[in-house]
Design a protein around this motif. Structure first.
Motif, mmCIF file in Angstrom:
data_model
loop_
_atom_site.group_PDB
_atom_site.id
_atom_site.type_symbol
_atom_site.label_atom_id
_atom_site.label_comp_id
_atom_site.label_asym_id
_atom_site.label_seq_id
_atom_site.Cartn_x
_atom_site.Cartn_y
_atom_site.Cartn_z
ATOM 1 N N SER A 1 0.805 -1.197 0.000
ATOM 2 C CA SER A 1 0.000 0.000 0.000
ATOM 3 C C SER A 1 0.844 1.256 0.000
ATOM 4 C CB SER A 1 -0.925 -0.011 1.223
ATOM 5 O OG SER A 1 -0.160 -0.123 2.403
ATOM 6 N N GLY B 1 -11.981 6.681 -13.587
ATOM 7 C CA GLY B 1 -11.692 6.770 -12.163
ATOM 8 C C GLY B 1 -10.346 6.177 -11.821
ATOM 9 N N THR B 2 -10.351 5.171 -10.951
ATOM 10 C CA THR B 2 -9.123 4.590 -10.422
ATOM 11 C C THR B 2 -9.193 3.068 -10.521
ATOM 12 O OG1 THR B 2 -8.868 6.416 -8.847
ATOM 13 C CG2 THR B 2 -7.690 4.389 -8.345
ATOM 14 N N TYR C 1 -8.065 -0.178 -8.503
ATOM 15 C CA TYR C 1 -7.652 -0.592 -7.167
ATOM 16 C C TYR C 1 -7.209 -2.052 -7.260
ATOM 17 C CZ TYR C 1 -7.811 -1.056 -2.053
ATOM 18 O OH TYR C 1 -7.493 -1.251 -0.738
ATOM 19 N N VAL D 1 -12.874 1.794 -9.723
ATOM 20 C CA VAL D 1 -13.550 2.677 -8.774
ATOM 21 C C VAL D 1 -13.863 3.990 -9.490
ATOM 22 C CG1 VAL D 1 -13.422 3.828 -6.536
ATOM 23 C CG2 VAL D 1 -12.236 1.643 -6.887
ATOM 24 N N ASP E 1 -15.789 9.601 -8.429
ATOM 25 C CA ASP E 1 -16.383 10.233 -7.248
ATOM 26 C C ASP E 1 -16.632 9.242 -6.118
ATOM 27 O OD1 ASP E 1 -18.272 8.841 -8.662
ATOM 28 O OD2 ASP E 1 -19.899 10.283 -8.331
ATOM 29 N N GLN E 2 -16.021 8.055 -6.197
ATOM 30 C CA GLN E 2 -16.231 7.041 -5.177
ATOM 31 C C GLN E 2 -14.886 6.515 -4.687
ATOM 32 O OE1 GLN E 2 -19.096 4.044 -6.462
ATOM 33 N NE2 GLN E 2 -20.262 5.570 -7.651
ATOM 34 N N SER E 3 -14.929 5.611 -3.691
ATOM 35 C CA SER E 3 -13.703 5.038 -3.147
ATOM 36 C C SER E 3 -13.960 3.590 -2.743
ATOM 37 C CB SER E 3 -13.202 5.833 -1.931
ATOM 38 O OG SER E 3 -14.179 5.823 -0.896
ATOM 39 N N PHE E 4 -12.876 2.813 -2.699
ATOM 40 C CA PHE E 4 -12.991 1.418 -2.272
ATOM 41 C C PHE E 4 -13.149 1.400 -0.750
ATOM 42 C CE2 PHE E 4 -11.649 -2.859 -1.255
ATOM 43 C CZ PHE E 4 -12.129 -3.612 -2.315
ATOM 44 N N GLN F 1 -12.534 0.835 2.822
ATOM 45 C CA GLN F 1 -11.335 0.377 3.503
ATOM 46 C C GLN F 1 -11.610 -0.610 4.632
ATOM 47 O OE1 GLN F 1 -8.157 1.117 2.407
ATOM 48 N NE2 GLN F 1 -9.386 1.865 0.694
ATOM 49 N N VAL G 1 -18.527 0.302 -7.705
ATOM 50 C CA VAL G 1 -17.230 -0.358 -7.885
ATOM 51 C C VAL G 1 -17.462 -1.699 -8.576
ATOM 52 C CG1 VAL G 1 -15.241 -1.352 -6.696
ATOM 53 C CG2 VAL G 1 -16.262 0.780 -5.867
ATOM 54 N N ILE H 1 -3.983 2.248 -7.663
ATOM 55 C CA ILE H 1 -3.742 2.176 -6.218
ATOM 56 C C ILE H 1 -3.625 0.709 -5.831
ATOM 57 C CG2 ILE H 1 -4.700 2.636 -3.927
ATOM 58 C CD1 ILE H 1 -6.110 5.060 -5.067
#
Length: 243
Positions: free
Chosen positions: A24, A132-133, A135, A164, A167-170, A172, A199, A240
Protein backbone atom coordinates in the motif's frame (compact mmCIF):
# COMPACT_ATOMS: atom_id res chain seq x y z
CA UNK A 1 -15.53 -23.40 -4.03
CA UNK A 2 -16.29 -20.09 -2.58
CA UNK A 3 -18.71 -18.58 -0.11
CA UNK A 4 -19.04 -17.34 3.38
CA UNK A 5 -19.22 -20.87 4.84
CA UNK A 6 -15.53 -21.26 4.13
CA UNK A 7 -14.89 -17.76 5.49
CA UNK A 8 -15.60 -18.80 9.08
CA UNK A 9 -14.03 -22.26 8.72
CA UNK A 10 -10.99 -23.24 10.75
CA UNK A 11 -7.50 -22.27 9.72
CA UNK A 12 -6.16 -24.70 7.14
CA UNK A 13 -2.92 -26.58 7.67
CA UNK A 14 -0.97 -24.22 5.43
CA UNK A 15 -0.44 -20.54 5.14
CA UNK A 16 -1.04 -18.69 1.94
CA UNK A 17 1.83 -16.56 0.90
CA UNK A 18 1.43 -12.92 0.13
CA UNK A 19 3.51 -11.31 -2.59
CA UNK A 20 5.32 -8.37 -1.02
CA UNK A 21 6.72 -6.70 -4.11
CA UNK A 22 3.79 -4.30 -4.16
CA UNK A 23 2.34 -2.76 -0.97
CA UNK A 24 0.00 0.00 0.00
CA UNK A 25 3.06 2.28 0.08
CA UNK A 26 3.08 2.30 -3.67
CA UNK A 27 2.17 5.78 -4.94
CA UNK A 28 -1.08 6.25 -6.85
CA UNK A 29 0.82 7.84 -9.68
CA UNK A 30 -1.21 8.01 -12.83
CA UNK A 31 -0.03 5.88 -15.68
CA UNK A 32 2.07 3.08 -14.16
CA UNK A 33 3.63 1.50 -11.12
CA UNK A 34 7.36 1.48 -10.43
CA UNK A 35 9.14 -0.41 -13.23
CA UNK A 36 11.27 -3.46 -12.41
CA UNK A 37 15.03 -3.12 -12.40
CA UNK A 38 16.71 -3.86 -15.71
CA UNK A 39 19.29 -6.59 -15.12
CA UNK A 40 20.05 -7.21 -18.78
CA UNK A 41 23.65 -7.84 -19.81
CA UNK A 42 25.56 -4.98 -21.40
CA UNK A 43 27.45 -6.00 -24.52
CA UNK A 44 30.47 -3.95 -25.52
CA UNK A 45 31.43 -3.98 -29.20
CA UNK A 46 35.12 -3.35 -29.87
CA UNK A 47 35.91 -2.59 -33.51
CA UNK A 48 39.63 -2.88 -34.20
CA UNK A 49 40.88 -0.26 -36.62
CA UNK A 50 44.59 -1.07 -36.92
CA UNK A 51 46.18 0.94 -39.69
CA UNK A 52 47.95 -2.08 -41.16
CA UNK A 53 44.75 -4.13 -41.31
CA UNK A 54 42.72 -1.38 -42.98
CA UNK A 55 45.32 -0.03 -45.36
CA UNK A 56 43.96 -2.06 -48.28
CA UNK A 57 40.34 -1.13 -47.63
CA UNK A 58 38.87 1.62 -49.79
CA UNK A 59 37.26 4.71 -48.38
CA UNK A 60 33.90 3.59 -49.76
CA UNK A 61 34.18 0.21 -48.08
CA UNK A 62 34.96 1.84 -44.72
CA UNK A 63 31.88 4.04 -45.01
CA UNK A 64 29.76 0.97 -45.72
CA UNK A 65 31.13 -0.82 -42.66
CA UNK A 66 30.63 2.23 -40.47
CA UNK A 67 27.01 2.56 -41.60
CA UNK A 68 26.34 -1.11 -40.90
CA UNK A 69 27.71 -0.81 -37.37
CA UNK A 70 25.78 2.37 -36.58
CA UNK A 71 22.40 1.23 -37.95
CA UNK A 72 20.34 -0.62 -35.29
CA UNK A 73 18.91 -4.00 -36.12
CA UNK A 74 15.25 -4.23 -37.01
CA UNK A 75 13.08 -5.21 -34.02
CA UNK A 76 11.78 -8.74 -33.77
CA UNK A 77 8.03 -8.70 -34.36
CA UNK A 78 7.65 -11.65 -32.00
CA UNK A 79 9.50 -10.02 -29.11
CA UNK A 80 7.42 -8.52 -26.28
CA UNK A 81 7.04 -4.77 -25.89
CA UNK A 82 9.17 -3.98 -22.81
CA UNK A 83 7.33 -0.74 -22.12
CA UNK A 84 3.72 -1.76 -22.67
CA UNK A 85 4.06 -5.50 -22.08
CA UNK A 86 1.97 -6.30 -25.15
CA UNK A 87 -1.55 -5.19 -26.00
CA UNK A 88 -3.39 -3.61 -23.05
CA UNK A 89 -6.73 -4.83 -21.77
CA UNK A 90 -9.29 -2.37 -23.15
CA UNK A 91 -12.48 -1.65 -21.19
CA UNK A 92 -15.46 0.39 -22.35
CA UNK A 93 -18.06 1.95 -20.06
CA UNK A 94 -20.47 -0.82 -21.02
CA UNK A 95 -17.84 -3.46 -20.30
CA UNK A 96 -17.19 -2.03 -16.86
CA UNK A 97 -20.91 -1.94 -16.06
CA UNK A 98 -21.20 -5.60 -17.09
CA UNK A 99 -18.29 -6.66 -14.87
CA UNK A 100 -19.14 -8.48 -11.61
CA UNK A 101 -19.75 -6.63 -8.37
CA UNK A 102 -16.95 -7.03 -5.80
CA UNK A 103 -18.93 -9.51 -3.69
CA UNK A 104 -19.80 -11.80 -6.60
CA UNK A 105 -17.97 -15.09 -7.18
CA UNK A 106 -15.83 -14.26 -10.21
CA UNK A 107 -15.32 -17.97 -10.95
CA UNK A 108 -19.00 -18.22 -11.86
CA UNK A 109 -19.08 -15.19 -14.17
CA UNK A 110 -19.04 -15.74 -17.94
CA UNK A 111 -16.54 -13.75 -20.03
CA UNK A 112 -14.66 -12.57 -16.96
CA UNK A 113 -11.17 -11.25 -17.74
CA UNK A 114 -8.41 -13.41 -16.23
CA UNK A 115 -4.74 -13.20 -17.20
CA UNK A 116 -1.60 -14.95 -15.98
CA UNK A 117 1.33 -12.68 -15.19
CA UNK A 118 4.18 -12.53 -12.73
CA UNK A 119 7.51 -10.92 -11.95
CA UNK A 120 8.93 -9.20 -15.03
CA UNK A 121 5.54 -9.09 -16.78
CA UNK A 122 3.46 -5.99 -17.45
CA UNK A 123 -0.33 -5.92 -17.55
CA UNK A 124 -1.73 -2.80 -19.19
CA UNK A 125 -5.23 -1.39 -18.84
CA UNK A 126 -6.94 1.14 -21.09
CA UNK A 127 -10.00 2.59 -19.41
CA UNK A 128 -12.56 5.10 -20.76
CA UNK A 129 -11.61 8.77 -20.87
CA UNK A 130 -12.24 10.77 -17.69
CA UNK A 131 -12.07 7.46 -15.85
CA UNK A 132 -11.69 6.77 -12.16
CA UNK A 133 -9.12 4.59 -10.42
CA UNK A 134 -7.93 1.00 -10.62
CA UNK A 135 -7.65 -0.59 -7.17
CA UNK A 136 -5.33 -3.64 -7.17
CA UNK A 137 -5.85 -5.97 -4.21
CA UNK A 138 -3.64 -8.99 -3.39
CA UNK A 139 -6.19 -11.81 -3.29
CA UNK A 140 -4.83 -15.29 -2.65
CA UNK A 141 -7.40 -18.02 -2.08
CA UNK A 142 -7.43 -21.65 -0.95
CA UNK A 143 -9.02 -24.79 -2.34
CA UNK A 144 -8.88 -28.20 -0.66
CA UNK A 145 -9.63 -31.66 -2.05
CA UNK A 146 -9.66 -34.97 -0.21
CA UNK A 147 -8.00 -37.89 -1.98
CA UNK A 148 -7.18 -41.49 -1.07
CA UNK A 149 -3.66 -40.46 -0.06
CA UNK A 150 -4.59 -37.39 1.93
CA UNK A 151 -5.83 -33.81 1.67
CA UNK A 152 -4.51 -31.75 -1.25
CA UNK A 153 -4.61 -28.02 -0.59
CA UNK A 154 -4.01 -25.45 -3.29
CA UNK A 155 -3.17 -21.85 -2.46
CA UNK A 156 -3.77 -19.73 -5.55
CA UNK A 157 -1.90 -16.44 -5.68
CA UNK A 158 -3.13 -13.43 -7.59
CA UNK A 159 -4.55 -9.93 -7.67
CA UNK A 160 -8.08 -8.62 -8.12
CA UNK A 161 -8.35 -5.41 -10.13
CA UNK A 162 -11.34 -3.23 -9.23
CA UNK A 163 -12.58 -0.19 -11.10
CA UNK A 164 -13.55 2.68 -8.77
CA UNK A 165 -15.47 5.63 -10.31
CA UNK A 166 -13.93 9.06 -9.93
CA UNK A 167 -16.38 10.23 -7.25
CA UNK A 168 -16.23 7.04 -5.18
CA UNK A 169 -13.70 5.04 -3.15
CA UNK A 170 -12.99 1.42 -2.27
CA UNK A 171 -14.37 0.70 1.25
CA UNK A 172 -11.33 0.38 3.50
CA UNK A 173 -13.19 -1.67 6.13
CA UNK A 174 -13.32 -4.61 3.73
CA UNK A 175 -10.66 -7.30 3.77
CA UNK A 176 -9.99 -10.31 1.56
CA UNK A 177 -10.61 -13.79 2.97
CA UNK A 178 -8.24 -16.41 1.58
CA UNK A 179 -10.37 -19.26 2.96
CA UNK A 180 -13.63 -17.90 1.56
CA UNK A 181 -12.20 -16.23 -1.57
CA UNK A 182 -14.40 -13.23 -0.91
CA UNK A 183 -14.41 -9.75 0.59
CA UNK A 184 -15.87 -9.15 4.03
CA UNK A 185 -16.17 -6.27 6.47
CA UNK A 186 -13.32 -6.69 8.95
CA UNK A 187 -15.26 -4.88 11.69
CA UNK A 188 -18.72 -6.40 11.34
CA UNK A 189 -17.80 -9.64 9.52
CA UNK A 190 -20.73 -8.92 7.21
CA UNK A 191 -21.19 -8.23 3.51
CA UNK A 192 -23.28 -5.42 2.08
CA UNK A 193 -23.22 -4.81 -1.67
CA UNK A 194 -24.32 -1.20 -1.13
CA UNK A 195 -20.97 -0.47 0.53
CA UNK A 196 -19.32 -0.70 -2.89
CA UNK A 197 -21.72 1.57 -4.81
CA UNK A 198 -20.60 1.34 -8.47
CA UNK A 199 -17.23 -0.36 -7.88
CA UNK A 200 -16.70 -3.31 -10.26
CA UNK A 201 -14.24 -6.21 -10.40
CA UNK A 202 -12.86 -5.85 -13.93
CA UNK A 203 -10.04 -8.43 -13.95
CA UNK A 204 -8.18 -11.13 -12.07
CA UNK A 205 -4.40 -11.54 -12.46
CA UNK A 206 -3.29 -15.07 -11.62
CA UNK A 207 0.31 -15.25 -10.42
CA UNK A 208 0.81 -18.93 -9.58
CA UNK A 209 -0.10 -21.43 -6.91
CA UNK A 210 1.31 -23.78 -4.26
CA UNK A 211 0.01 -27.33 -3.92
CA UNK A 212 0.51 -29.14 -0.64
CA UNK A 213 -0.46 -32.69 0.17
CA UNK A 214 -1.35 -33.67 3.71
CA UNK A 215 -0.94 -37.43 4.23
CA UNK A 216 -3.09 -38.89 7.00
CA UNK A 217 -0.10 -40.44 8.75
CA UNK A 218 2.94 -38.63 7.39
CA UNK A 219 2.03 -35.01 8.04
CA UNK A 220 2.21 -32.20 5.50
CA UNK A 221 4.44 -32.15 2.45
CA UNK A 222 4.84 -29.44 -0.16
CA UNK A 223 4.37 -31.08 -3.54
CA UNK A 224 5.22 -28.17 -5.79
CA UNK A 225 5.58 -24.42 -5.85
CA UNK A 226 4.64 -22.59 -9.05
CA UNK A 227 4.54 -18.97 -7.92
CA UNK A 228 5.20 -16.35 -10.56
CA UNK A 229 5.54 -13.24 -8.42
CA UNK A 230 3.99 -9.78 -8.75
CA UNK A 231 3.52 -8.16 -12.17
CA UNK A 232 3.80 -4.49 -13.08
CA UNK A 233 0.49 -2.69 -13.68
CA UNK A 234 0.13 0.20 -16.15
CA UNK A 235 -3.00 2.18 -16.99
CA UNK A 236 -4.20 5.46 -18.46
CA UNK A 237 -5.66 6.29 -15.04
CA UNK A 238 -4.48 6.22 -11.44
CA UNK A 239 -3.50 2.83 -9.98
CA UNK A 240 -3.74 2.18 -6.22
CA UNK A 241 -2.42 -0.97 -4.53
CA UNK A 242 -4.39 -2.26 -1.58
CA UNK A 243 -2.92 -4.03 1.43
Amino acid sequence: MFGMVALFAGVLGISAFMVTDMTSDNPADEGETDPPQDNGDVIDIDVATGAAENAAQSEGDRETVDAAVAEPAAPDDNSPDDEAGGDPLIFTAAGIAASPAPLEDFALVDDFTEVTAGDGDTVGFTMPEDSGTLYVLPADYVESTRTEDGDETYVYSGYNVYYVPADQSFPQDYQWSEDGATLYNGETYAQDAQDFQDVRLVARIDSGYIATETAYEDGTETVFDNRLGAPRITANCAVIWGA
